[in-house]
Scaffold this active site. Structure first.
Site, PDB file in Angstrom:
ATOM      1  N   ASP A  48      29.894  45.086  53.739  1.00 12.14           N
ATOM      2  CA  ASP A  48      31.215  45.154  53.131  1.00 12.14           C
ATOM      3  C   ASP A  48      31.721  43.732  52.908  1.00 12.14           C
ATOM      4  OD1 ASP A  48      33.361  47.726  52.983  1.00 12.14           O
ATOM      5  OD2 ASP A  48      34.285  45.742  52.854  1.00 12.14           O
ATOM      6  N   ASP A  75      29.035  40.098  49.656  1.00 10.38           N
ATOM      7  CA  ASP A  75      29.675  40.388  48.367  1.00 10.38           C
ATOM      8  C   ASP A  75      28.589  40.953  47.456  1.00 10.38           C
ATOM      9  OD1 ASP A  75      30.714  40.391  45.811  1.00 10.38           O
ATOM     10  OD2 ASP A  75      31.670  38.422  46.003  1.00 10.38           O
ATOM     11  N   VAL A  76      28.707  42.223  47.087  1.00  7.71           N
ATOM     12  CA  VAL A  76      27.619  42.880  46.346  1.00  7.71           C
ATOM     13  C   VAL A  76      27.446  42.338  44.924  1.00  7.71           C
ATOM     14  CG1 VAL A  76      27.663  45.035  47.667  1.00  7.71           C
ATOM     15  CG2 VAL A  76      29.085  44.817  45.604  1.00  7.71           C
ATOM     16  N   TYR A 168      37.520  50.772  34.739  1.00  6.02           N
ATOM     17  CA  TYR A 168      36.983  51.677  35.776  1.00  6.02           C
ATOM     18  C   TYR A 168      36.184  52.814  35.127  1.00  6.02           C
ATOM     19  CZ  TYR A 168      37.028  54.516  40.084  1.00  6.02           C
ATOM     20  OH  TYR A 168      36.677  55.263  41.195  1.00  6.02           O
ATOM     21  N   LYS A 172      32.221  53.607  35.648  1.00 10.04           N
ATOM     22  CA  LYS A 172      31.753  54.866  36.242  1.00 10.04           C
ATOM     23  C   LYS A 172      30.891  55.671  35.261  1.00 10.04           C
ATOM     24  CE  LYS A 172      33.548  54.122  40.250  1.00 10.04           C
ATOM     25  NZ  LYS A 172      32.669  53.847  41.404  1.00 10.04           N
ATOM     26  N   THR A 203      41.471  57.867  50.568  1.00  7.15           N
ATOM     27  CA  THR A 203      40.968  56.584  51.077  1.00  7.15           C
ATOM     28  C   THR A 203      41.970  55.490  50.708  1.00  7.15           C
ATOM     29  OG1 THR A 203      39.842  55.829  49.075  1.00  7.15           O
ATOM     30  CG2 THR A 203      38.608  57.356  50.487  1.00  7.15           C
TER      31      THR A 203
END
Ligand code: NAP
Length: 267
Positions: A48, A75-76, A168, A172, A203
């Site tokens: 994370d 950091d992805v 977004y 997606k 969440t």
């Protein structure tokens, strides 16, 4: 590393014994997924941006279920870090036969106010990182065996449009495209990859929308056939299924988990 007790092969719910990497595992769906996998005896690595949160999830997995659990602040969007650290995770867990890309960002942005930076961040975290993880996972998956599998997190916003979520929605929708594409490459090795499309999940990501938009939660619950938003666990358990041998002929597709929200017409 938090725990070092390994459980050996787990036959619970058809889950293999190989380790699983969960990105975004410090919060929300990622945290619930790491715990769900630990519950059936799978070693987990939790990544994370928030290192403390990743450590807390790994500690909970190890303490509650006695599995080996590692954590790291990653950091992805840093593709070189993914290439470097994925093989390390495989070594630390003993094997890496699964990953779940649950790290994600969402920000309200109509097309009128799109800026390059937010567009790039949204697409980089939600979309590019998933593909780069798949690239990095091929070698460890090959060592772990043909049951290896991955899950990417799309959204019902990847199936439909929302004016406030331009970048977004693009990210997606893209996740569904790369899932189908990678499934063909993975299939040659006997690996699988699928996406899930959650609806509204309780969440920290969704909390600002509930705070900022009066009545939004009530309208959403009224419109949803099951009349509530989901808990992170209700997304994590289907993800665990998709990673298990119970889903051995499912690849290149998506599972919508939305309490029926997208099953109804707008009129
Ligand atoms: P969340 O609770 O905010 O968790 C997302 C996690 O990803 C956070 O811990 C965040 O860290 C981390 N993260 C963000 N950028 C990162 C990066 N560059 N590198 C590593 N980690 C990063 O959100 P969630 O609701 O569980 O979302 C998980 C996934 O489900 C996302 O892809 C989201 O789009 C998708 N989803 C959520 C919903 C929903 O209603 N919640 C619905 C459909 C789909 P920080 O907190 O430090 O930024």
């Amino acid at each position: 590393m938090i725990g070092d007790r390994t459980t050996g092969r787990s036959d619970r719910l058809g889950s293999p014994s190989s380790g699983v990497l969960v990105t975004g595992g410090g919060s929300g769906i990622g945290r619930a997924t790491a715990l769900a996998l630990a519950e059936v005896g799978r070693p987990v690595a939790v990544w994370d941006l928030d290192g403390q949160a990743a450590e807390a999830t790994a500690a909970a997995c190890a303490e509650q279920y006695g599995i080996a659990a590692h954590w790291e602040r990653i950091d992805v969007t840093d593709s070189s870090a993914l290439a470097e650290r994925v093989p390390v995770v495989a070594t630390e867990l003993g094997s890496l036969g699964g990953f779940v890309h649950a790290a994600g960002v969402a920000g309200p942005m109509e097309v009128d106010s799109i800026d390059d930076e937010m567009w790039a961040t949204t697409l980089d975290v939600n979309l590019r990182a998933g593909a780069m993880l798949a690239k990095a996972a091929i070698e460890p998956f090959t060592k772990a065996g043909p049951g290896s599998a991955a899950v990417l997190i799309s959204s019902i916003e990847g199936l439909f449009g929302s004016s406030l979520l331009t970048a977004y929605c693009a990210s997606k929708g893209g996740v569904l495209g790369v899932t189908r594409s990678i499934a063909q490459r993975f299939g040659r090795e006997g690996f699988r990859i699928n996406a899930v499309c959650p609806g509204a999940v309780d969440t920290p990501m969704l909390a600002p929308a509930f705070d900022l938009l009066p009545g939004f939660r009530g309208r959403l619950e009224e419109r949803t056939p099951l009349h509530r938003v989901s808990s992170p666990d209700e997304i994590a358990r289907p993800i665990r299924f998709l990673l298990s041998d119970e889903a051995s002929f499912i690849t290149g597709t998506h599972l919508t988990i939305d309490g029926g929200l997208t099953s109804i017409t707008a009129i």
